[in-house]
Design an enzyme around this catalytic site. Structure first.
Site, PDB file in Angstrom:
ATOM      1  CG  ASN A  89      -1.581   1.359   1.417  1.00  7.14           C
ATOM      2  OD1 ASN A  89      -2.481   1.732   0.686  1.00  7.14           O
ATOM      3  ND2 ASN A  89      -1.102   2.118   2.401  1.00  7.14           N
ATOM      4  CB  SER A 141      -4.277   4.850  -8.670  1.00  5.95           C
ATOM      5  OG  SER A 141      -5.012   6.005  -9.033  1.00  5.95           O
ATOM      6  CE1 TYR A 154      -0.128   7.924  -6.413  1.00  5.31           C
ATOM      7  CE2 TYR A 154      -1.816   8.167  -8.095  1.00  5.31           C
ATOM      8  CZ  TYR A 154      -1.415   7.699  -6.859  1.00  5.31           C
ATOM      9  OH  TYR A 154      -2.297   7.005  -6.083  1.00  5.31           O
ATOM     10  CE  LYS A 158      -0.199   4.285  -6.488  1.00  2.00           C
ATOM     11  NZ  LYS A 158      -0.043   3.337  -5.354  1.00  2.00           N
ATOM     12  CB  THR A 189      -6.799   9.200   2.049  1.00  2.00           C
ATOM     13  OG1 THR A 189      -6.262   9.647   0.782  1.00  2.00           O
ATOM     14  CG2 THR A 189      -7.658   7.966   1.831  1.00  2.00           C
TER      15      THR A 189
END
Length: 252
Positions: A89, A141, A154, A158, A189
């Site tokens: 994670n 994601s 990012y 992913k 989050t």
């Protein structure tokens, strides 16, 4: 969906989705190994999730350290004697287009989001292969499945994580080791604030909700339940799956 006495390593376990997954695993009876960089938070969460018959182990580690996975696995085996489940994670988001992304930012995001997951998976494999049982769940994601503006490193990281998922699933399909990934969309989050900067959080969350067919962002508990399902024997005929948890976004 009992995971009684299964030994589960969760990286990035001190906040957000990782913490929610750890809590859900604890409810299902798992023995937990919590990995994170914040020692105070890690120890507090381990104390929170302690039960009379189960006391989580917290291992402080920066997964950018190439030696960390072997150290985490050694500590797990010393305490519990086996490794059944790994949840990769831990993740890092740095915003920026290609012109805005420095070499240092690119390397750091790819190292934490892909290379660290690879090294953790490689480190747990000997134990899983020896017992012919194991489940690896990667937290990817929805941006791995589609493009997005302003987060090139990012998104690429992913997407690479989903390909790692597929390849490892095929490599170990007959070894008793399953490898799957979840692909959450916008979830409430702390990372949400990094992905979409702005002072008015309520307005920002509503703007995101308006782009999602179900009309809201996700909750960490919803993401965690799918991750734990994939980790469990209830998903025993699933490997190499990329599971969107996105309120319908990827269906558009």
């Amino acid at each position: 969906m009992s995971l009684a006495n299964k030994v589960c390593i969760v990286t990035g376990a001190t906040s957000g989705i990782g913490l929610a997954i750890a809590r859900e695993l604890s409810l299902e009876g798992a023995h937990l190994v919590l990995v994170g960089r914040n020692v105070a938070k890690g120890n507090a969460i381990a104390a929170e999730l302690s039960r009379q018959d189960r006391k989580p182990l917290f291992v402080a580690a920066d997964l950018g350290d190439r030696a960390a996975p072997e150290r985490i696995c050694s500590a797990t085996l010393a305490r519990f004697g086996r490794i059944d489940i790994l949840v990769n994670n831990a993740g890092l988001l740095i915003n920026g287009s290609a012109l805005e992304c420095s070499d240092e930012d690119w390397d750091r995001v790819l190292d934490v989001n892909v290379s660290a997951a690879f090294r953790m998976s490689r480190a747990v494999l000997p134990s899983m292969l020896k017992q012919r049982y194991g489940s690896i769940v990667n937290v990817a994601s929805d941006w791995a499945l589609m493009g997005a503006r302003g987060a090139v490193a990012y998104c690429v990281s992913k997407a690479a994580l989903t390909q790692l998922t597929r390849c490892m699933a095929l490599d170990h399909a007959t070894d008793g080791v399953r490898v799957n990934a979840i692909c959450p969309s916008d979830t409430d989050t702390p990372m949400l604030d990094l992905a979409f900067p702005g002072d008015d959080r309520a307005a920002k969350v509503q703007a995101l909700a308006d782009t999602i067919p179900m009309g809201r962002v996700g909750r960490v508990e919803e993401i965690a339940k799918v991750a734990v399902f994939l980790a469990s024997d209830n998903a025993s005929f699933m490997t190499g799956a990329l599971v969107p948890i996105d309120g319908g976004t990827s269906a558009q």
